[in-house]
Every structure is written in C-alpha cells, then in structure tokens.
Design a protein around this motif. Structure first.
Motif, PDB file in Angstrom:
ATOM      1  N   VAL A 178      -6.706   2.681  -5.839  1.00 28.59           N
ATOM      2  CA  VAL A 178      -7.820   2.230  -4.999  1.00 28.59           C
ATOM      3  C   VAL A 178      -8.511   3.384  -4.281  1.00 28.59           C
ATOM      4  O   VAL A 178      -9.586   3.205  -3.713  1.00 28.59           O
ATOM      5  N   ARG A 179      -7.902   4.570  -4.314  1.00 29.20           N
ATOM      6  CA  ARG A 179      -8.535   5.780  -3.779  1.00 29.20           C
ATOM      7  C   ARG A 179      -7.866   6.977  -4.417  1.00 29.20           C
ATOM      8  O   ARG A 179      -6.664   6.967  -4.652  1.00 29.20           O
ATOM      9  N   GLY A 180      -8.656   8.027  -4.716  1.00 25.48           N
ATOM     10  CA  GLY A 180      -8.083   9.226  -5.297  1.00 25.48           C
ATOM     11  C   GLY A 180      -7.929   9.139  -6.800  1.00 25.48           C
ATOM     12  O   GLY A 180      -8.718   8.486  -7.480  1.00 25.48           O
ATOM     13  N   ALA A 181      -6.877   9.766  -7.336  1.00 25.52           N
ATOM     14  CA  ALA A 181      -6.686   9.799  -8.788  1.00 25.52           C
ATOM     15  C   ALA A 181      -5.239  10.118  -9.122  1.00 25.52           C
ATOM     16  O   ALA A 181      -4.553  10.849  -8.399  1.00 25.52           O
ATOM     17  N   VAL A 182      -4.790   9.575 -10.256  1.00 20.11           N
ATOM     18  CA  VAL A 182      -3.440   9.808 -10.772  1.00 20.11           C
ATOM     19  C   VAL A 182      -3.553  10.317 -12.198  1.00 20.11           C
ATOM     20  O   VAL A 182      -4.286   9.747 -13.012  1.00 20.11           O
ATOM     21  N   SER A 183      -2.842  11.382 -12.507  1.00 24.08           N
ATOM     22  CA  SER A 183      -2.816  11.893 -13.879  1.00 24.08           C
ATOM     23  C   SER A 183      -1.587  11.343 -14.590  1.00 24.08           C
ATOM     24  O   SER A 183      -0.498  11.278 -14.020  1.00 24.08           O
ATOM     25  N   ILE A 184      -1.786  10.937 -15.858  1.00 25.97           N
ATOM     26  CA  ILE A 184      -0.688  10.505 -16.711  1.00 25.97           C
ATOM     27  C   ILE A 184      -0.496  11.587 -17.763  1.00 25.97           C
ATOM     28  O   ILE A 184      -1.412  11.884 -18.534  1.00 25.97           O
ATOM     29  N   SER A 185       0.681  12.194 -17.789  1.00 25.13           N
ATOM     30  CA  SER A 185       0.897  13.358 -18.652  1.00 25.13           C
ATOM     31  C   SER A 185       2.281  13.338 -19.266  1.00 25.13           C
ATOM     32  O   SER A 185       3.130  12.508 -18.925  1.00 25.13           O
ATOM     33  N   GLY A 186       2.496  14.280 -20.179  1.00 24.40           N
ATOM     34  CA  GLY A 186       3.796  14.421 -20.814  1.00 24.40           C
ATOM     35  C   GLY A 186       3.965  15.823 -21.358  1.00 24.40           C
ATOM     36  O   GLY A 186       3.003  16.601 -21.431  1.00 24.40           O
ATOM     37  N   THR A 187       5.173  16.154 -21.726  1.00 23.60           N
ATOM     38  CA  THR A 187       5.468  17.452 -22.339  1.00 23.60           C
ATOM     39  C   THR A 187       6.278  17.217 -23.596  1.00 23.60           C
ATOM     40  O   THR A 187       6.967  16.200 -23.734  1.00 23.60           O
TER      41      THR A 187
ATOM     42  N   LEU B 250     -17.776  14.401 -12.105  1.00 26.66           N
ATOM     43  CA  LEU B 250     -16.411  14.172 -12.567  1.00 26.66           C
ATOM     44  C   LEU B 250     -15.501  15.225 -11.953  1.00 26.66           C
ATOM     45  O   LEU B 250     -15.742  16.429 -12.121  1.00 26.66           O
ATOM     46  N   SER B 251     -14.480  14.778 -11.258  1.00 28.77           N
ATOM     47  CA  SER B 251     -13.547  15.707 -10.617  1.00 28.77           C
ATOM     48  C   SER B 251     -12.474  16.119 -11.609  1.00 28.77           C
ATOM     49  O   SER B 251     -11.373  15.550 -11.634  1.00 28.77           O
ATOM     50  N   ILE B 252     -12.813  17.081 -12.434  1.00 27.94           N
ATOM     51  CA  ILE B 252     -11.863  17.550 -13.443  1.00 27.94           C
ATOM     52  C   ILE B 252     -12.137  19.012 -13.748  1.00 27.94           C
ATOM     53  O   ILE B 252     -13.293  19.449 -13.807  1.00 27.94           O
TER      54      ILE B 252
ATOM     55  N   VAL C 161       0.851  -1.194   0.000  1.00 27.07           N
ATOM     56  CA  VAL C 161       0.000   0.000   0.000  1.00 27.07           C
ATOM     57  C   VAL C 161       0.887   1.245   0.000  1.00 27.07           C
ATOM     58  O   VAL C 161       1.841   1.345   0.779  1.00 27.07           O
ATOM     59  N   ARG C 162       0.565   2.174  -0.886  1.00 24.90           N
ATOM     60  CA  ARG C 162       1.335   3.413  -0.977  1.00 24.90           C
ATOM     61  C   ARG C 162       0.375   4.595  -1.008  1.00 24.90           C
ATOM     62  O   ARG C 162      -0.620   4.568  -1.735  1.00 24.90           O
ATOM     63  N   HIS C 163       0.684   5.631  -0.229  1.00 26.91           N
ATOM     64  CA  HIS C 163      -0.154   6.828  -0.160  1.00 26.91           C
ATOM     65  C   HIS C 163       0.585   8.010  -0.781  1.00 26.91           C
ATOM     66  O   HIS C 163       1.777   8.205  -0.534  1.00 26.91           O
ATOM     67  N   LEU C 164      -0.124   8.801  -1.581  1.00 27.89           N
ATOM     68  CA  LEU C 164       0.429  10.001  -2.201  1.00 27.89           C
ATOM     69  C   LEU C 164      -0.411  11.204  -1.824  1.00 27.89           C
ATOM     70  O   LEU C 164      -1.638  11.116  -1.747  1.00 27.89           O
ATOM     71  N   GLN C 165       0.250  12.323  -1.604  1.00 25.77           N
ATOM     72  CA  GLN C 165      -0.449  13.574  -1.359  1.00 25.77           C
ATOM     73  C   GLN C 165      -0.716  14.288  -2.685  1.00 25.77           C
ATOM     74  O   GLN C 165      -0.115  13.976  -3.712  1.00 25.77           O
ATOM     75  N   THR C 166      -1.621  15.243  -2.670  1.00 27.23           N
ATOM     76  CA  THR C 166      -1.946  16.001  -3.878  1.00 27.23           C
ATOM     77  C   THR C 166      -0.685  16.621  -4.486  1.00 27.23           C
ATOM     78  O   THR C 166       0.082  17.280  -3.785  1.00 27.23           O
ATOM     79  N   GLY C 167      -0.464  16.366  -5.763  1.00 29.03           N
ATOM     80  CA  GLY C 167       0.699  16.910  -6.444  1.00 29.03           C
ATOM     81  C   GLY C 167       1.955  16.078  -6.338  1.00 29.03           C
ATOM     82  O   GLY C 167       2.952  16.361  -7.018  1.00 29.03           O
ATOM     83  N   GLU C 168       1.939  15.023  -5.530  1.00 28.45           N
ATOM     84  CA  GLU C 168       3.130  14.198  -5.363  1.00 28.45           C
ATOM     85  C   GLU C 168       3.369  13.355  -6.616  1.00 28.45           C
ATOM     86  O   GLU C 168       2.452  12.762  -7.166  1.00 28.45           O
TER      87      GLU C 168
ATOM     88  N   ALA D 135      -0.168  12.357  -8.485  1.00 32.39           N
ATOM     89  CA  ALA D 135      -1.452  12.345  -7.777  1.00 32.39           C
ATOM     90  C   ALA D 135      -2.137  13.695  -7.932  1.00 32.39           C
ATOM     91  O   ALA D 135      -1.518  14.744  -7.728  1.00 32.39           O
ATOM     92  N   THR D 136      -3.419  13.681  -8.300  1.00 33.40           N
ATOM     93  CA  THR D 136      -4.168  14.931  -8.448  1.00 33.40           C
ATOM     94  C   THR D 136      -4.997  15.247  -7.208  1.00 33.40           C
ATOM     95  O   THR D 136      -5.609  16.308  -7.134  1.00 33.40           O
ATOM     96  N   GLU D 137      -5.010  14.331  -6.255  1.00 30.31           N
ATOM     97  CA  GLU D 137      -5.689  14.501  -4.966  1.00 30.31           C
ATOM     98  C   GLU D 137      -5.101  13.452  -4.028  1.00 30.31           C
ATOM     99  O   GLU D 137      -4.302  12.621  -4.472  1.00 30.31           O
ATOM    100  N   PRO D 138      -5.417  13.480  -2.736  1.00 29.68           N
ATOM    101  CA  PRO D 138      -4.897  12.424  -1.855  1.00 29.68           C
ATOM    102  C   PRO D 138      -5.258  11.042  -2.407  1.00 29.68           C
ATOM    103  O   PRO D 138      -6.423  10.764  -2.672  1.00 29.68           O
TER     104      PRO D 138
END
Length: 234
Positions: free
Chosen positions: A57-66, A183-185, A34-41, A104-107
């Motif tokens: 399993v909780r929250g949300a992760v964004s997959i992005s690129g530049t 939708l949280s976006i 189990v791993r926990h991330l804070q918003t923006g981590e 992470a976009t939220e906890p």
C-alpha cells in the motif's frame, strides 16, 4: 496509520481487490495487519515457511532469487511490486515454503493477512478459493509472457516492454489509461530483471534517451513519450 481500512482507497485502485465480492473483501480487510518495512529490510527468504498474503500500500517490494554454485551465484530480480499489488498467494495454496526472497526497496507499508487466519477462513468459506485463484492465474499469465519474450525478443524490445508494463502498473490498476511517468528503478535493477548486462542496459537506455522517449536519472527513469515507447515494443 495502523487501521487497515485507512488503505481501502489504495486497495480499491487495484483490479483484483476491486472485483472481489464484498463477502470476501470485507473479511480480508478485517484480518489484515499493517506492517512497516525499512529500506533493505527482508520480509521473507526462499525456503521460509508460509506466512500469509500481502498487499503493498506504500513503497515497493522486490521479489528476487539467486542460482548457481556458491562461488558463481547469480542474482535475478523478478519484479518490483508497488501499490496496489498483492503477493504471497502461492504458499497460501500449497502450504509450502517460499519460492523467492522478498525485500523492501524503500520505506514500505504492507497489509498482511496471516497464513493461519486466512487458511481457517477459507476452509469455512471454500467458495472464495476461486477469487484467490484469479490472483494466482494472473501472475501465471504474466510469467508465460515473460518466458516467451526471453526466448523470442531481442534485448531492446524486452527492455521497452518492461518499461511500458511498469509504467502501466503491470495492468493491475482499475483506472483505464492510467500510467506512471517516473519509475523508481536503477539501471542495475533493470538489468537484473531482464537478465542482460549492465552495459547492454546502459546502451539501450542511451538509445531511447537520444530518441526522447525516456530520461535517465539517478535511481529512476522518466517516461517522456509512452505511446512512442510502446511502439518500439513490436
């Protein structure tokens, strides 16, 4: 909660894990941490070494690129992953560096299957590579659809289709007909997903709002009529 088994109901709500043979699903859960991330981590960045497979399993992760020159770099938000999405399987297969950034976009709470442990287990049980490949091919199908939409569909239809896909969990849920109303976006995130300007995104959403299909709120969108929104996709 530090016991991965606590999140079993969340995992079983997802189509991929629910259809795994028990002799793969059980060891996968046993290897999980189990791993926990804070918003923006940041979880990992493009170019990072393989670190394993993950499930949200909780929250949300964004997959992005530049991309582009340093002085003209542009960002792209590919997808926002919510429970019960699994991700990270590409590097499991080719043992190569990460292709995009994950943040992470939220906890957020993740189940993490460490790379070395998973590789060793799969080498000892090679019959289960096929099940893992199904996770990869599902993503590949979605990527082809997104490429086709970008080439053929106008922005209003692409935006409506993306909202419907998000509301339906990108087809990952096992429960038929399940959907998410809120939708949280943000509008900025939506514009980055679709490679359109913030102004265009705002204009399309205002049109959908005037037709009582969505309600735009700060940092989120509420789907008021999913069936009618789906009808605008074609």
């Amino acid at each position: 909660m530090t016991d991965p088994a606590t999140y079993l109901p969340v995992l079983q709500s997802g189509r991929w894990f629910a259809h795994l043979p028990p002799d793969f699903a059980q060891p996968l859960l046993a290897m999980a941490q189990v791993r926990h991330l804070q918003t923006g981590e940041v979880l990992f960045l493009r170019g990072d070494a393989p670190c394993g497979l993950y499930a949200v399993v909780r929250g949300a992760v964004s997959i992005s690129g530049t991309g582009g020159r340093a002085d003209e770099a542009r960002a792209a938000l590919l997808i926002r992953l919510e429970p019960p999405h699994w991700f990270g399987e590409i590097s499991v297969f080719d043992n190569s560096a990460r292709t995009h950034d994950a943040q992470a976009t939220e906890p957020t709470t993740l189940l993490h299957i460490p790379h070395e442990r998973l590789q060793a287990w799969l080498q000892a049980h090679p019959q289960h590579w096929h099940a893992l490949a199904l996770l990869l091919t599902d993503k590949l199908r979605s990527a082809f659809v997104a490429m086709e939409e970008l080439a053929l569909l106008p922005a209003p239809q692409r935006l409506a289709r993306r909202l419907v896909m998000m509301a339906e969990g990108y087809g990952q849920w096992t429960a038929e007909g399940r959907s998410r109303r809120v939708l949280s976006i943000s509008q900025e995130q939506l514009s980055l997903m679709l490679a359109i300007s913030r102004q265009t995104t705002n204009q399309i959403l205002k049109d959908l709002e005037s037709r009582h299909l969505v309600r735009v709120q700060r940092g989120e969108l509420e789907i008021l009529d999913l069936a009618a929104l789906r009808a605008t996709c074609y």
